[in-house]
Design a protein around this motif. Structure first.
Motif, PDB file in Angstrom:
ATOM      1  N   LEU A 112      33.563  -5.323  17.251  1.00 44.71           N
ATOM      2  CA  LEU A 112      32.944  -4.543  18.324  1.00 44.71           C
ATOM      3  C   LEU A 112      32.655  -3.120  17.877  1.00 44.71           C
ATOM      4  CD1 LEU A 112      32.115  -4.376  21.324  1.00 44.71           C
ATOM      5  CD2 LEU A 112      34.468  -3.694  21.838  1.00 44.71           C
ATOM      6  N   GLN A 113      33.631  -2.475  17.240  1.00 43.18           N
ATOM      7  CA  GLN A 113      33.441  -1.095  16.792  1.00 43.18           C
ATOM      8  C   GLN A 113      32.351  -0.997  15.720  1.00 43.18           C
ATOM      9  OE1 GLN A 113      36.396  -2.481  17.306  1.00 43.18           O
ATOM     10  NE2 GLN A 113      37.613  -1.126  18.602  1.00 43.18           N
ATOM     11  N   ASN A 114      32.283  -2.013  14.845  1.00 42.58           N
ATOM     12  CA  ASN A 114      31.235  -2.020  13.827  1.00 42.58           C
ATOM     13  C   ASN A 114      29.848  -2.143  14.458  1.00 42.58           C
ATOM     14  OD1 ASN A 114      33.136  -1.835  11.790  1.00 42.58           O
ATOM     15  ND2 ASN A 114      33.250  -4.037  11.470  1.00 42.58           N
ATOM     16  N   TYR A 115      29.775  -2.924  15.522  1.00 38.51           N
ATOM     17  CA  TYR A 115      28.503  -3.089  16.231  1.00 38.51           C
ATOM     18  C   TYR A 115      28.064  -1.747  16.817  1.00 38.51           C
ATOM     19  CZ  TYR A 115      25.104  -5.492  19.293  1.00 38.51           C
ATOM     20  OH  TYR A 115      23.961  -5.931  19.918  1.00 38.51           O
ATOM     21  N   ALA A 116      28.991  -1.038  17.422  1.00 38.17           N
ATOM     22  CA  ALA A 116      28.691   0.286  17.965  1.00 38.17           C
ATOM     23  C   ALA A 116      28.251   1.229  16.849  1.00 38.17           C
ATOM     24  CB  ALA A 116      29.904   0.848  18.697  1.00 38.17           C
ATOM     25  N   ALA A 117      28.912   1.144  15.693  1.00 39.71           N
ATOM     26  CA  ALA A 117      28.568   2.023  14.567  1.00 39.71           C
ATOM     27  C   ALA A 117      27.159   1.727  14.059  1.00 39.71           C
ATOM     28  CB  ALA A 117      29.587   1.851  13.442  1.00 39.71           C
ATOM     29  N   TYR A 118      26.759   0.448  14.060  1.00 31.57           N
ATOM     30  CA  TYR A 118      25.403   0.100  13.620  1.00 31.57           C
ATOM     31  C   TYR A 118      24.359   0.679  14.572  1.00 31.57           C
ATOM     32  CZ  TYR A 118      21.078  -2.526  13.303  1.00 31.57           C
ATOM     33  OH  TYR A 118      19.737  -2.857  13.241  1.00 31.57           O
ATOM     34  N   LEU A 119      24.552   0.471  15.871  1.00 33.15           N
ATOM     35  CA  LEU A 119      23.595   1.001  16.839  1.00 33.15           C
ATOM     36  C   LEU A 119      23.564   2.526  16.795  1.00 33.15           C
ATOM     37  CD1 LEU A 119      24.243  -1.401  19.857  1.00 33.15           C
ATOM     38  CD2 LEU A 119      22.342  -1.440  18.215  1.00 33.15           C
ATOM     39  N   ASP A 120      24.724   3.129  16.548  1.00 29.75           N
ATOM     40  CA  ASP A 120      24.777   4.584  16.420  1.00 29.75           C
ATOM     41  C   ASP A 120      24.004   5.037  15.184  1.00 29.75           C
ATOM     42  OD1 ASP A 120      25.773   7.140  17.372  1.00 29.75           O
ATOM     43  OD2 ASP A 120      27.061   7.163  15.616  1.00 29.75           O
ATOM     44  N   SER A 121      24.067   4.255  14.100  1.00 31.60           N
ATOM     45  CA  SER A 121      23.308   4.608  12.894  1.00 31.60           C
ATOM     46  C   SER A 121      21.810   4.562  13.171  1.00 31.60           C
ATOM     47  CB  SER A 121      23.673   3.678  11.723  1.00 31.60           C
ATOM     48  OG  SER A 121      23.081   2.391  11.869  1.00 31.60           O
ATOM     49  N   ARG A 122      21.375   3.603  13.994  1.00 32.31           N
ATOM     50  CA  ARG A 122      19.957   3.545  14.367  1.00 32.31           C
ATOM     51  C   ARG A 122      19.547   4.826  15.095  1.00 32.31           C
ATOM     52  NH1 ARG A 122      17.655  -1.555  15.239  1.00 32.31           N
ATOM     53  NH2 ARG A 122      15.755  -0.376  15.717  1.00 32.31           N
ATOM     54  N   ILE A 123      20.399   5.264  16.013  1.00 29.88           N
ATOM     55  CA  ILE A 123      20.105   6.458  16.800  1.00 29.88           C
ATOM     56  C   ILE A 123      20.117   7.711  15.924  1.00 29.88           C
ATOM     57  CG2 ILE A 123      21.024   7.957  18.612  1.00 29.88           C
ATOM     58  CD1 ILE A 123      21.968   5.415  20.062  1.00 29.88           C
ATOM     59  N   GLN A 124      21.135   7.831  15.061  1.00 31.34           N
ATOM     60  CA  GLN A 124      21.256   9.019  14.227  1.00 31.34           C
ATOM     61  C   GLN A 124      20.130   9.105  13.197  1.00 31.34           C
ATOM     62  OE1 GLN A 124      23.296  11.358  15.113  1.00 31.34           O
ATOM     63  NE2 GLN A 124      24.101   9.990  16.696  1.00 31.34           N
ATOM     64  N   VAL A 125      19.744   7.968  12.622  1.00 33.88           N
ATOM     65  CA  VAL A 125      18.648   7.973  11.646  1.00 33.88           C
ATOM     66  C   VAL A 125      17.347   8.353  12.339  1.00 33.88           C
ATOM     67  CG1 VAL A 125      17.214   6.496  10.182  1.00 33.88           C
ATOM     68  CG2 VAL A 125      19.701   6.391   9.997  1.00 33.88           C
ATOM     69  N   TYR A 126      17.148   7.858  13.550  1.00 33.29           N
ATOM     70  CA  TYR A 126      15.942   8.247  14.285  1.00 33.29           C
ATOM     71  C   TYR A 126      15.940   9.760  14.537  1.00 33.29           C
ATOM     72  CZ  TYR A 126      12.302   8.683  17.758  1.00 33.29           C
ATOM     73  OH  TYR A 126      11.164   9.082  18.414  1.00 33.29           O
ATOM     74  N   ARG A 127      17.090  10.288  14.886  1.00 36.81           N
ATOM     75  CA  ARG A 127      17.190  11.736  15.128  1.00 36.81           C
ATOM     76  C   ARG A 127      16.807  12.517  13.879  1.00 36.81           C
ATOM     77  NH1 ARG A 127      22.951  13.986  16.816  1.00 36.81           N
ATOM     78  NH2 ARG A 127      22.351  13.141  18.855  1.00 36.81           N
ATOM     79  N   ASN A 128      17.217  12.033  12.703  1.00 40.05           N
ATOM     80  CA  ASN A 128      16.963  12.749  11.456  1.00 40.05           C
ATOM     81  C   ASN A 128      15.544  12.531  10.921  1.00 40.05           C
ATOM     82  OD1 ASN A 128      19.599  13.748  11.431  1.00 40.05           O
ATOM     83  ND2 ASN A 128      20.380  11.985  10.292  1.00 40.05           N
ATOM     84  N   LEU A 129      15.016  11.302  11.070  1.00 46.48           N
ATOM     85  CA  LEU A 129      13.711  10.975  10.496  1.00 46.48           C
ATOM     86  C   LEU A 129      12.570  11.076  11.494  1.00 46.48           C
ATOM     87  CD1 LEU A 129      14.532   7.862   8.265  1.00 46.48           C
ATOM     88  CD2 LEU A 129      14.651  10.291   7.679  1.00 46.48           C
ATOM     89  N   GLU A 130      12.912  11.012  12.784  1.00 47.28           N
ATOM     90  CA  GLU A 130      11.931  11.069  13.869  1.00 47.28           C
ATOM     91  C   GLU A 130      10.985   9.876  13.861  1.00 47.28           C
ATOM     92  OE1 GLU A 130      10.066  14.884  13.634  1.00 47.28           O
ATOM     93  OE2 GLU A 130      11.800  15.931  14.481  1.00 47.28           O
TER      94      GLU A 130
END
Length: 328
Positions: A112-130
């Motif tokens: 479960l925590q890994n799943y949250a970390a993956y979705l968070d990586s999607r959000i953070q990468v979008y924030r950085n790359l736009e």
């Protein structure tokens, strides 16, 4: 029933109610009558913000099933709704890192925590790359299919400009690392080790298996571009590029295992799973030898001279120094 929850749907409490119903603490998938208005809300910035606020509170719920369903709802929003809007609003509203630090009871899925970390990586990468890498790669696939375009002409597509043909100066290393972070986070979500009779586990795994080949394709585009530009890079950039290449080789190994196990459950997942090939591991040693050469800068200058000569049509492989010849 749906009309009841859509009445006055501009009110924050209405969105909160629908999200609450979609994330009820039962090991069943969120019903379409709750998901449909949530997906529709992703196309309106104000409504989307309210949905994300409602989702955010679910991530603090002590019940692991509620949290898991909230993550599935978020992943569904990203996949089926306004992706950029969801990722943008999520970066402002959602605190998924909180999920990764929570301790749940024995009923919570192991990943479960890994799943949250993956979705968070999607959000953070979008924030950085736009931009959303999966969306761009999907658009490129669609363009190739629609125009019956050869993969060799990917440079003419939007994603080709971003990963396949962008320069180091334009951020090639940074963007390839970002894709790599998302792939690493995804392959850590090994839901196939959990109970696949659980519809929540199966649904999460299915969406991950759908995301993985597209992300790998994007990572491969970036790595190929890095290798083609390797002998033209500074020592610092080339060192980082080689690290990315080594990580890519490791990632592919994990991805092959991931998709191999998922393929055994293909009748349950109902997803087309591609076959992956191992990258040439021996290439890493040759690139490291080039980096370690005391005459690195001289070799780099010679490579640039020969490359310029090639553009003028006066260069041949026989004139290329052995230590600067790419072996891929």
């Amino acid at each position: 029933m749906l009309r009841k929850y859509l009445t006055g749907f501009t009110a924050p409490s209405s969105y909160d109610k629908v999200v609450q119903l979609a994330c009820k603490p039962k090991a069943t998938l969120p019903k379409a009558k709750y998901l449909d208005p949530i997906i529709a809300a992703t196309w309106d910035s104000g409504a989307l913000h309210e949905v994300c606020v409602a989702l955010s509170s679910r991530f603090y719920d002590p019940n692991a099933t509620v949290v898991f369903k909230a993550l599935i709802v978020l992943h569904t929003m990203i996949r089926n709704g306004n992706r950029e809007g969801v990722l943008r609003s999520g970066s402002e509203t959602l605190q998924l890192s909180h999920v990764s630090t929570r301790n749940y009871d024995h009923t919570s899925p192991a990943h479960l925590q890994n799943y949250a970390a993956y979705l968070d990586s999607r959000i953070q990468v979008y924030r950085n790359l736009e931009h959303d890498v999966i969306r761009m790669q999907s658009d490129a696939r669609a363009t190739l299919a629609m125009n019956n375009m050869s993969p060799l002409r990917r440079g003419e597509t939007r994603v080709g400009r971003k990963l396949r043909s962008m320069t180091v100066e334009e951020g090639l290393l940074r963007e390839t690392r970002a894709v790599q972070r998302m792939v690493d986070a995804l392959v850590a979500c090994r839901f196939y080790l959990d109970d696949l009779e659980d519809p929540l586990v199966l649904t999460a795994l299915k969406m991950l298996v759908q995301d993985l080949p597209i992300l790998l394709e994007a990572e491969n585009e970036g790595v190929l571009n890095l290798l083609e530009r390797f002998f033209d890079m500074s020592h610092v950039d080339a060192t980082e590029a080689l690290t990315i290449y080594h990580n890519f080789c490791t990632t592919i190994e994990l991805a092959i295992e991931y998709l191999g196990v998922a393929r055994k459950q293909q009748f349950l997942l109902n997803v087309l799973i591609p076959n992956l090939k191992h990258p040439p591991i021996s290439l890493g040693g040759a690139l490291q030898e080039y980096l370690d050469d005391p005459a690195f800068e001289q070799n780099r200058i010679e490579y640039r001279i020969n490359k310029d000569a090639a553009r003028r049509g006066t260069w041949s492989w026989d004139s290329q120094p052995t230590h600067t010849r790419p072996s891929f």
